[in-house]
Scaffold this active site. Structure first.
Site, PDB file in Angstrom:
ATOM      1  N   CYS A 180       0.710  -1.175  -0.033  1.00 50.55           N
ATOM      2  CA  CYS A 180       0.061  -0.040  -0.108  1.00 50.55           C
ATOM      3  C   CYS A 180       0.856   1.200   0.031  1.00 50.55           C
ATOM      4  CB  CYS A 180      -0.996   0.060   1.056  1.00 50.55           C
ATOM      5  SG  CYS A 180      -2.180   1.263   1.293  1.00 50.55           S
TER       6      CYS A 180
ATOM      7  N   HIS B  84     -10.211   1.594   1.573  1.00 49.97           N
ATOM      8  CA  HIS B  84      -9.824   3.151   1.976  1.00 49.97           C
ATOM      9  C   HIS B  84     -10.863   4.025   2.110  1.00 49.97           C
ATOM     10  CE1 HIS B  84      -5.221   2.826   1.720  1.00 49.97           C
ATOM     11  NE2 HIS B  84      -5.338   2.095   0.544  1.00 49.97           N
TER      12      HIS B  84
ATOM     13  N   HIS C 263      -9.070  -3.784  -1.882  1.00 49.28           N
ATOM     14  CA  HIS C 263      -8.130  -3.083  -1.069  1.00 49.28           C
ATOM     15  C   HIS C 263      -8.531  -1.513  -1.259  1.00 49.28           C
ATOM     16  CE1 HIS C 263      -3.814  -2.087  -0.107  1.00 49.28           C
ATOM     17  NE2 HIS C 263      -4.215  -1.121  -0.488  1.00 49.28           N
ATOM     18  N   GLU C 264      -8.406  -1.226  -2.431  1.00 50.79           N
ATOM     19  CA  GLU C 264      -8.784   0.286  -2.720  1.00 50.79           C
ATOM     20  C   GLU C 264     -10.072   0.946  -2.195  1.00 50.79           C
ATOM     21  OE1 GLU C 264      -6.614   2.068  -3.491  1.00 50.79           O
ATOM     22  OE2 GLU C 264      -5.331   0.647  -4.280  1.00 50.79           O
TER      23      GLU C 264
HETATM   24 ZN    ZN Z   1      -3.775   1.120  -0.225  1.00 50.27          ZN
END
Ligand code: ZN
Length: 179
Positions: free
Chosen positions: A103, A149, A145-146
């Site tokens: 990341c 956020h 994953h994105e």
């Molecule tokens: Zn990330």
């Protein structure tokens, strides 16, 4: 266009739930500038995905671009630079598979995370059109994953085995071959 500073783990903005992006602002000057800044920052950082909170803008906006399709996970489909606004995820099959993730907000580190490998995402594109996309395998992991956020989550929250959390150099030395 500006290369923005990337927020690093510990910055409270990464832990906030991002605000949905106002639909009537999609396509505005402000919107285009944000997207361009994210594109330039993503390129500069040589990443494959970036969420707006990572450049300290707490809006539900993610950009993804995958050019190098021969990853360490084998062949993956290329994704031209795309914008994902106010996305949601539906898990089609809850069966998980693990990948080593990195990341831009946790520089120098890698961690092994298991996530569902068959999902459908719904989002607005850069023209404010509703879109739906089915994703499998490593791509499903990239998008989860994105999108995490935008919920104030980092991949490190998902680590189940801290022995599979490593500096990049040690990951390459001791773990990459064993994937
Ligand atoms: Zn990330």
């Amino acid at each position: 266009m500006t290369i923005k500073e990337i927020a690093r783990m510990g910055d409270p903005i990464l832990r906030k739930v991002a605000t949905p992006y106002p639909i009537n602002k999609i396509g505005s000057f402000e919107f285009n500038q944000l997207v361009q800044d994210m594109q330039e920052t993503l390129h500069f950082a040589q990443g494959i995905g970036l969420a707006a909170p990572q450049i300290k803008v707490s809006s539900q906006l993610v950009v993804i671009e995958i050019k190098d399709t021969s990853s360490r996970y084998g062949e993956i489909p290329a994704i031209p630079f795309s914008v994902y606004i106010n996305p949601t995820i539906n898990v089609i099959n809850a069966e998980t598979k693990g990948y080593w993730e990195g990341c831009l907000s946790v520089p120098g580190m890698m961690g092994f995370v298991e996530r569902p490998q068959h999902i459908v995402i719904n989002y607005l594109d850069q023209q404010a059109n509703s879109q739906s996309l089915e994703l499998k395998g490593f791509l499903a992991t990239v998008f989860q994953h994105e999108f995490d956020h935008l919920q104030g989550k980092l991949y490190v929250d998902q680590l189940k085995d801290m022995q599979l959390f490593a500096f990049e150099d040690e990951y390459k030395l001791y773990h990459q071959q064993t994937e």
